[in-house]
Design a protein around this motif. Structure first.
Motif, PDB file in Angstrom:
ATOM      1  N   SER A   1       0.810  -1.219   0.000  1.00 61.57           N
ATOM      2  CA  SER A   1       0.000   0.000   0.000  1.00 61.57           C
ATOM      3  C   SER A   1       0.842   1.268   0.000  1.00 61.57           C
ATOM      4  O   SER A   1       0.337   2.351  -0.295  1.00 61.57           O
ATOM      5  CB  SER A   1      -0.938   0.007   1.217  1.00 61.57           C
TER       6      SER A   1
ATOM      7  N   GLY B   1      -9.600  13.192   6.051  1.00 62.80           N
ATOM      8  CA  GLY B   1     -10.274  13.314   4.763  1.00 62.80           C
ATOM      9  C   GLY B   1     -11.466  12.383   4.646  1.00 62.80           C
ATOM     10  O   GLY B   1     -12.546  12.783   4.177  1.00 62.80           O
ATOM     11  N   HIS B   2     -11.288  11.142   5.069  1.00 63.88           N
ATOM     12  CA  HIS B   2     -12.369  10.162   5.001  1.00 63.88           C
ATOM     13  C   HIS B   2     -13.560  10.606   5.846  1.00 63.88           C
ATOM     14  O   HIS B   2     -14.715  10.581   5.387  1.00 63.88           O
ATOM     15  CB  HIS B   2     -11.857   8.802   5.482  1.00 63.88           C
TER      16      HIS B   2
ATOM     17  N   TRP C   1       0.456  10.926   7.059  1.00 67.33           N
ATOM     18  CA  TRP C   1      -0.449  10.338   6.058  1.00 67.33           C
ATOM     19  C   TRP C   1      -1.682   9.737   6.731  1.00 67.33           C
ATOM     20  O   TRP C   1      -2.809   9.941   6.275  1.00 67.33           O
ATOM     21  CB  TRP C   1       0.283   9.270   5.250  1.00 67.33           C
ATOM     22  N   ARG C   2      -1.471   8.988   7.814  1.00 69.33           N
ATOM     23  CA  ARG C   2      -2.602   8.361   8.489  1.00 69.33           C
ATOM     24  C   ARG C   2      -3.571   9.409   9.043  1.00 69.33           C
ATOM     25  O   ARG C   2      -4.791   9.266   8.944  1.00 69.33           O
ATOM     26  CB  ARG C   2      -2.110   7.446   9.615  1.00 69.33           C
TER      27      ARG C   2
ATOM     28  N   SER D   1       3.505  10.378   4.335  1.00 72.23           N
ATOM     29  CA  SER D   1       3.688   8.981   4.748  1.00 72.23           C
ATOM     30  C   SER D   1       3.672   8.941   6.265  1.00 72.23           C
ATOM     31  O   SER D   1       3.692   9.969   6.943  1.00 72.23           O
ATOM     32  CB  SER D   1       5.013   8.418   4.210  1.00 72.23           C
TER      33      SER D   1
ATOM     34  N   ILE E   1      -2.464  13.667   0.791  1.00 74.15           N
ATOM     35  CA  ILE E   1      -2.788  12.244   0.839  1.00 74.15           C
ATOM     36  C   ILE E   1      -1.828  11.409  -0.001  1.00 74.15           C
ATOM     37  O   ILE E   1      -1.463  10.297   0.354  1.00 74.15           O
ATOM     38  CB  ILE E   1      -4.241  12.005   0.365  1.00 74.15           C
TER      39      ILE E   1
ATOM     40  N   GLN F   1      -4.012  12.570   7.987  1.00 77.76           N
ATOM     41  CA  GLN F   1      -4.700  13.278   6.913  1.00 77.76           C
ATOM     42  C   GLN F   1      -5.706  12.375   6.209  1.00 77.76           C
ATOM     43  O   GLN F   1      -6.795  12.826   5.825  1.00 77.76           O
ATOM     44  CB  GLN F   1      -3.683  13.833   5.914  1.00 77.76           C
ATOM     45  N   ARG F   2      -5.361  11.118   6.036  1.00 72.51           N
ATOM     46  CA  ARG F   2      -6.285  10.186   5.391  1.00 72.51           C
ATOM     47  C   ARG F   2      -7.534  10.003   6.245  1.00 72.51           C
ATOM     48  O   ARG F   2      -8.660  10.009   5.734  1.00 72.51           O
ATOM     49  CB  ARG F   2      -5.601   8.837   5.145  1.00 72.51           C
ATOM     50  N   LYS F   3      -7.360   9.812   7.557  1.00 73.60           N
ATOM     51  CA  LYS F   3      -8.488   9.649   8.476  1.00 73.60           C
ATOM     52  C   LYS F   3      -9.359  10.899   8.474  1.00 73.60           C
ATOM     53  O   LYS F   3     -10.602  10.819   8.402  1.00 73.60           O
ATOM     54  CB  LYS F   3      -7.970   9.368   9.887  1.00 73.60           C
TER      55      LYS F   3
END
Length: 423
Positions: A94, A126-127, A119-120, A115, A111, A122-124
């Motif tokens: 991934s 954004g989701h 990354w985790r 890393s 995103i 910002q991804r959380k």
């Protein structure tokens, strides 16, 4: 030393370093079969079209090793092998490569650039943010429907004469992204939207010209800016200014927001972290500019899909007739088609599936991932640090999965009961 000799010295040095890298880089003896390449540069001349990838698969099997300037690249072909590598070993594949663009312009944020913890986080964020926006009254579907009247108005202005639809698609698409990001959409002739479309259009044309910089970053120093590094910097900064202007406006109305949008949610998250004295990693002022840009830039493939959708419908009028009939009989023409109607429209959905199958055949390699640990697949070692490229055409054009794969046949996704099904 003359100024003219500097590029020669740089080039000679780089070639020497590249030559050493090709011999000093790890070369596990159990790698998948390797396609022979040229001295120093390796497989830099490999074309990633369907014909070439099928030839490589026929010659070497589902796993192929390429070398480009010393970088090991594992090309993965075939449904079963792609599924095993990307799904079964998803945790190990991934991660993504650090491309020149994200390191040069975006400080490894966003995103697709960040890393680790950043990354985790910002991804959380954004989701959760998009899920929250989509659950409200002003959800994504409503923003798309809000855009449609302007689209139809622009088409009506042409009075039936031929016109290039690409500009209209880009304008409409980026306007929807603006609605999600800023909480507002623009008139199609608005100066900000027009400027934004022009900037993004030029950036997307420059990106392919900078692919070599992923392997030889030193090329950005070559006099004359042949890879348009400085030009792209200017374009990115101009897009940042547009996002920053909206951020400043949102800060003034943070207590009484005018809309539910991405920037407002970001500023709320940033404020909460400051209040709780939590880390602002990934949520500094600069990060919202990068995240805003990322929303525009990474959504560009949607524009390409819409191009293909229109093209296939133009050349398959029988499909258009059948779609129209299904809509008239199951939804009617007195209201727009919405997501709530999709179960009533299996053929229309099958058309979308077929467009995606065909158009992603043109984009033969998926975005580059990388291996975070050694894997053993089909008896071969896929080494940590190697790049991973999935040859999607070897699935989408596989006659064993899709009979007559070169033909546009939406009915392949409809069963004998007229119901939609997947492969």
């Amino acid at each position: 030393m003359s100024i003219l000799s500097l590029p020669v010295i740089l080039l000679t040095t780089a070639l020497f370093v590249g030559f050493l890298a090709m011999f000093w880089s790890r070369d596990d003896g159990n790698l998948p079969p390797r396609e022979p390449g040229r001295l120093l540069v390796g497989n830099v001349d490999i074309k990633t079209d369907a014909a070439m990838l099928f030839d490589l698969q026929k010659k070497h099997g589902d796993l192929i090793t390429l070398k480009v300037f010393g970088q090991t690249i594992i090309v993965v072909c075939g449904y079963n092998t792609i599924k095993e590598v990307l799904v079964k070993h998803g945790e190990s594949t991934s991660a993504h490569t650090t491309s020149f663009g994200f390191s040069e312009y975006f400080e490894l944020s966003g995103i697709f650039g960040a890393s680790g913890t950043k990354w985790r986080n910002q991804r959380k964020f954004g989701h959760e943010t998009f899920r929250s926006i989509d659950s409200g009254s002003n959800n994504l579907e409503s923003r798309v429907l809000e855009e449609l009247p302007d689209v139809f108005q622009e088409i009506d202005k042409m009075k039936g004469t031929p016109f290039d639809v690409s500009r209209l698609i880009k304008t409409s698409h980026y306007n929807i992204i603006s609605s999600l990001l800023f909480g507002q959409r623009f008139a199609h002739d608005d100066a900000t939207l027009t400027r934004l479309v022009d900037l993004l259009d030029e950036v997307n044309k420059i990106v392919p010209e900078q692919l070599a910089l992923n392997f030889m970053e030193w090329l950005k120093y070559v006099p004359g800016d042949p890879f348009k590094v400085r030009r792209r910097r200017f374009l990115v900064d101009e897009i940042f200014k547009i996002v920053e202007k909206s951020v400043d406006e949102h800060k003034e109305t943070l207590e009484n927001p005018k809309s539910d949008d991405f920037i407002h949610s970001f500023l709320q998250e940033q404020g909460k972290r400051k209040l709780n004295k939590e880390s602002l990693e990934g949520f500094a002022d600069r990060d919202i500019l990068i995240l805003g840009y990322t929303l525009y830039f990474t959504s560009a493939p949607v524009v390409d899909v819409l191009y293909w959708f229109i093209l296939y419908l133009m050349h398959n009028q029988d499909v258009v007739v059948r779609m129209r009939k299904e809509i008239q009989e199951n939804v009617g023409t007195n209201k727009p088609v919405t997501m709530a109607d999709q179960e009533k429209l299996p053929y229309c959905r099958a058309v979308m599936y077929e467009v995606l199958r065909m158009c992603f055949t043109k984009v033969n390699l998926s975005p580059t991932h990388t291996f975070s640990e050694d894997l053993t697949v089909n008896g071969y070692t896929l080494p940590k640090g190697a790049w991973l490229m999935a040859a999607l055409c070897t699935v989408n054009l596989d006659p064993n999965i899709f009979p007559e794969p070169e033909k546009f046949k939406p009915e392949r996704f409809i069963n004998e009961n007229g119901q939609l099904f997947g492969y």
